[in-house]
Design an enzyme around this catalytic site. Structure first.
Site, PDB file in Angstrom:
ATOM      1  N   CYS A 185     -18.582  39.312   2.740  1.00  0.00           N
ATOM      2  CA  CYS A 185     -17.925  38.876   3.979  1.00  0.00           C
ATOM      3  C   CYS A 185     -17.742  37.370   3.979  1.00  0.00           C
ATOM      4  O   CYS A 185     -16.692  36.856   4.371  1.00  0.00           O
ATOM      5  CB  CYS A 185     -18.754  39.302   5.191  1.00  0.00           C
ATOM      6  SG  CYS A 185     -18.902  41.078   5.405  1.00  0.00           S
ATOM      7  N   CYS A 224       0.841  -1.198   0.000  1.00  0.00           N
ATOM      8  CA  CYS A 224       0.000   0.000   0.000  1.00  0.00           C
ATOM      9  C   CYS A 224       0.876   1.248   0.000  1.00  0.00           C
ATOM     10  O   CYS A 224       0.596   2.226  -0.699  1.00  0.00           O
ATOM     11  CB  CYS A 224      -0.907   0.014   1.235  1.00  0.00           C
ATOM     12  SG  CYS A 224      -2.029  -1.382   1.373  1.00  0.00           S
ATOM     13  N   ASP A 263      25.957  26.293  18.846  1.00  0.00           N
ATOM     14  CA  ASP A 263      24.804  26.939  19.460  1.00  0.00           C
ATOM     15  C   ASP A 263      24.538  28.339  18.931  1.00  0.00           C
ATOM     16  O   ASP A 263      23.516  28.929  19.237  1.00  0.00           O
ATOM     17  CB  ASP A 263      24.996  27.035  20.979  1.00  0.00           C
ATOM     18  CG  ASP A 263      25.962  28.142  21.362  1.00  0.00           C
ATOM     19  OD1 ASP A 263      27.002  28.258  20.689  1.00  0.00           O
ATOM     20  OD2 ASP A 263      25.667  28.887  22.310  1.00  0.00           O
ATOM     21  N   ASP A 311      31.929  23.465  18.476  1.00  0.00           N
ATOM     22  CA  ASP A 311      32.205  24.875  18.681  1.00  0.00           C
ATOM     23  C   ASP A 311      32.627  25.016  20.147  1.00  0.00           C
ATOM     24  O   ASP A 311      32.381  24.113  20.950  1.00  0.00           O
ATOM     25  CB  ASP A 311      30.944  25.682  18.394  1.00  0.00           C
ATOM     26  CG  ASP A 311      31.069  27.128  18.840  1.00  0.00           C
ATOM     27  OD1 ASP A 311      32.032  27.783  18.439  1.00  0.00           O
ATOM     28  OD2 ASP A 311      30.208  27.575  19.618  1.00  0.00           O
ATOM     29  N   CYS A 363     -22.671  40.585   4.835  1.00  0.00           N
ATOM     30  CA  CYS A 363     -23.157  40.348   3.479  1.00  0.00           C
ATOM     31  C   CYS A 363     -22.402  39.190   2.843  1.00  0.00           C
ATOM     32  O   CYS A 363     -21.510  38.594   3.448  1.00  0.00           O
ATOM     33  CB  CYS A 363     -22.986  41.613   2.628  1.00  0.00           C
ATOM     34  SG  CYS A 363     -21.258  42.101   2.473  1.00  0.00           S
TER      35      CYS A 363
END
Length: 803
Positions: A92, A25, A692, A492, A89
């Site tokens: 809208c 499937c 970071d 780092d 209306c």
């Protein structure tokens, strides 16, 4: 870079799919969706029954839905009803409908001006809160009515979900018991018409799902597990009908009603057990979703009142009582307490919180009353972000699954061909049509594409879920798979291995006591926002000195500060200040030189009119408590560690020496870091970059796996493949560990899934498997795969695994 040159990020959308049965499937649906011109990439996940589609332009969900229906499946959708105010209306109505239909994930929207109701059909991922925000952005008022219509939700069923399984077993027992009796020399069976009634009920009522799903696959020009079960059991049922009719003319036949009924019963049992197990694979998501309180206590004009969480607005003041779960992302404006955020960050111990600290949805307040100003609600909260990351990781397919998909794409046709050959072979050489049909049925029933389809996604779901529980957010399945191959981790320095906040690490005086030096320096720095000034103030607070400020304070641009204290003028600043004031270091020169060699920043305290400086203050960044252990754990995993820093050489080398990092480079620009990472990859190394800051983003993107500290910049976290929810260096080793454990489960699952079919199908073709035994084996093969994946839930941080 101009906006025109920037690449437009692709649109990614997760769509729930109903009717997925097996790996065939998955392959069929991916082919159908992949042919749509608007879609550039598609990945279908059998375990959580969803499809992740990617496009470079707005997705046409109506076209996608029709393609899914044509493939024999259904798109999982919700009907949401909203009360809309402010419409006057028909224009809208058109405006509200247009705004809703533009929202990503909305399939269709219809607004009724008379009833002031909007009926919206959406994907399950879209929340009513998001739809309300869309309507309000369009200039109208929206809220949830008392009754919310739902396409998929219904009243609580009168019967439990296991009743079809139990009924099928009860109806099949009278058919199967005579077989057990024959083992003890008892020859009895139900009359043929009774067998027909029982078997027909199981075959066409309780087993109707197999026919529906199989027919859907056939209409789409493909096949699936349901088709195999439907064909196999129908053949046994049809042979029994034939035998029953012949019995009325030629004597007592052997009927095979028990084979068809028992196979369907066992497969239903297996699917029920599989569904229960699959629900457990989503326990991490369910646990995170349960962290959202339904109501919140808001203080307005000095009055506290409880409101629904959907009504909460940014800047509302939320009252959090002791022991309550925090309902918003916000900032504490009053009170102090301890916050337990274990389920969000994996931090085991409650953390102290004071006014000015940030808190997140789902954390538990300790014993203090807090007032929290709301900063983020709904989809913008950290909890919602975590849930989206985990869901996306579980929806995207791992690279190893591609091989499985190629196999599963031809699985059902191959099985049908083997069953046909078995039928013809046994009929031609054996001369017994009944034996030929039974053996062909066994081939159809033993084949299980489900196990192949579930092997990878279930392990991915459990692995990413348990990782999230301990503060490791994995963005996609490919990152989880790649992480197990890592042999190099690049760090780092500032904010990753170190705290990222300058601290006073050395002080040498020419005569005055340390306390007196700190008192003078803190008075000069009081009120300054400079990080090193804050370090001095922090030290004075730690020593218990009363706060004081110098008179006539003024900044000396590029040099430092000066002020008056007890009638004397003091200055605090850099080497240039020392020179401009005509002062000298004297006996402090050696200490200053040593501090600078260690990469520390040096400041001088001077009293105007005195030729020699009063003191030398050395500032530096402190190593994180977890840094040394984290690096050592990586070494135990056989991973090489390096450090690339933009800081000066002295500071970088000092950190590298303490941590035992042999290869470290300093004074690097962001582009330099990315180039170094690319060079490592070019040498054949599998590289992870841990950082970071914004300056780490290029290197994070260049690495095979980017790992961002959750306390860092948003750009770094968006670029990285893995986000660590707390700044614990040890989580890097944990991320690699969970990847290795998960990949091991994937390999185990695929091995057993392939071996099961490679051994089972030939045995059935050779006539060595009864159809009922084959049905039982097929039913429980997928259960065993899911169960093996669930063993990952026992993983805990610190469990290193070598490859």
């Amino acid at each position: 870079m101009s906006v025109a040159n920037q690449s437009v990020p692709p649109i990614r959308l997760r769509i729930g799919i109903e009717g997925l049965r097996c790996a065939s499937c998955v392959s069929r649906l991916e082919k159908v969706l992949g042919r749509l011109p608007s879609i550039s990439a598609v990945s279908v996940n059998l375990a959580n029954e969803s499809a992740m589609v990617e496009a470079s332009e707005q997705l046409d969900l109506a076209t996608i839905e029709q393609a899914i229906i044509n493939a024999g499946f259904q798109m999982a959708t919700h009907h949401v009803e909203l009360a809309v105010g402010g419409m006057s209306c028909a224009s809208c109505v058109g405006r509200v409908e247009k705004a809703l239909r533009r929202e990503e994930g909305v399939i269709d929207a219809n607004v009724n001006l008379v009833t002031e109701r909007a009926h919206v059909r959406t994907l399950k991922a879209i929340t009513p809160t998001q739809l309300i925000a869309v309507v309000e952005k369009a200039g109208y008022i929206a809220s949830l009515p008392q009754q919310v219509a739902s396409h998929t939700a219904s009243a609580k069923p009168l019967l439990p979900d296991w009743w079809p399984v139990m009924l099928a077993i009860l109806l099949s027992l009278p058919l199967a018991l005579p077989m057990l009796g024959e083992l003890f020399g008892q020859h009895w069976m139900l009359p043929g018409l009774w067998q027909l009634v029982l078997a027909t009920t199981v075959q066409f009522w309780l087993g109707a799902r197999f026919y529906r799903a199989g027919w859907g696959a056939l209409k789409a020009g493909s096949g699936n597990m349901d088709l195999l079960v439907a064909l196999g059991t129908s053949a046994a049922y049809g042979l029994s009908i034939y035998q029953l009719l012949r019995y009325n003319q030629h004597g007592e036949p052997h009927l095979y009603f028990e084979a068809s009924a028992v196979v369907i019963s066992l497969v239903l049992l297996g699917k029920w057990l599989e569904a229960r197990a699959k629900r457990q694979t989503t326990s991490a998501i369910q646990a995170l979703q349960a962290l959202r309180p339904a109501t919140v206590r808001v203080r307005k004009a000095g009055v506290d009142r409880d409101i629904a969480i959907e009504q909460l607005q940014v800047d509302d003041i939320v009252v959090v009582r002791p022991g309550e779960r925090i309902a918003v992302d916000g900032e504490i404006i009053e009170g102090q307490s301890q916050i337990d955020a274990a389920l969000l960050t994996g931090e085991s111990l409650p953390q102290p919180c004071l006014p000015g600290n940030r808190v997140a949805t789902g954390a538990i307040n300790g014993d203090g009353l807090l007032l929290v100003r709301t900063r983020a609600i709904g989809a913008e909260t950290m909890l919602a972000h975590i849930i989206r990351l985990v869901e996306d990781a579980q929806a995207v397919k791992a690279p190893i699954q591609r091989l499985v998909d190629k196999v599963s794409a031809i699985f059902v046709p191959v099985v049908l061909a083997i069953a046909l050959l078995t039928l013809v072979g046994w009929w031609f050489w054996g001369g017994n049509v009944e034996v030929a049909i039974i053996n062909a049925i066994a081939v159809l029933v033993i084949a299980c594409p489900c196990a192949l389809g579930l092997a990878t996604p279930t392990a991915i779901m459990v692995g990413t879920g348990v990782a999230a529980r301990y503060g490791i957010l994995i963005k996609d399945a490919e990152s989880l798979e790649l992480a197990h191959q890592l042999n190099t981790v690049v760090f780092d320095k500032t904010g990753t291995l170190t705290v990222g906040k300058p601290q006073l690490q050395g002080l040498v005086s020419a005569g005055l006591a340390e306390v007196e030096i700190i008192r003078i320096a803190a008075a000069l720095q009081r009120g300054s926002q400079h990080p090193m000034a804050q370090a001095v103030v922090d030290r004075s607070i730690a020593l218990g000195l009363p706060p004081s400020s110098a008179l006539a304070q003024r900044a000396l641009p590029g040099l430092g500060v000066e002020g008056e204290l007890n009638g004397e003028t003091y200055l605090l600043g850099n080497q240039h200040l020392l020179v401009t004031q005509g002062s000298h270091a004297g006996e402090l020169a050696a200490a200053a030189e040593q501090a600078e060699q260690m990469g520390r920043s040096v400041s001088w305290l001077i009293q105007r009119g005195q030729p020699q400086a009063l003191a030398m203050l050395a500032f530096g960044d402190q190593l994180k408590p977890s840094a040394l252990d984290g690096v050592n754990r990586l070494k135990r995993l056989g991973i090489e560690t390096l450090m690339l820093s933009g800081d000066n050489a002295g500071a970088a080398m000092a950190v590298a020496r303490v941590l035992g990092i042999a290869h470290a480079q300093a004074n690097l620009l962001p582009a330099d870091k990315a180039a170094k990472v690319a060079a490592l990859k070019a040498n054949g190394q599998r590289v992870a970059m841990v950082g970071d800051g914004i300056n780490d983003a290029p290197a994070l993107a260049a690495a095979d796996v980017g790992i961002a500290m959750g306390n860092g910049a948003d750009v770094a976290m968006h670029t990285a493949s893995i986000t660590l929810m707390r700044g614990d260096v040890g989580l890097v080793a944990d991320a690699i560990s969970i990847s290795r454990h998960t990949y091991a489960k994937i390999r185990q699952n695929l091995f057993w899934a392939f071996i099961y079919n490679l051994v089972g199908i030939p045995l059935a073709a050779l006539g060595l498997l009864n159809p009922m035994v084959a049905g039982a084996a097929m039913a429980f093969s997928s259960v065993s795969v899911v169960g093996n994946a669930l063993l990952l839930r026992r993983w805990r941080p610190g469990q290193e695994k070598h490859v």
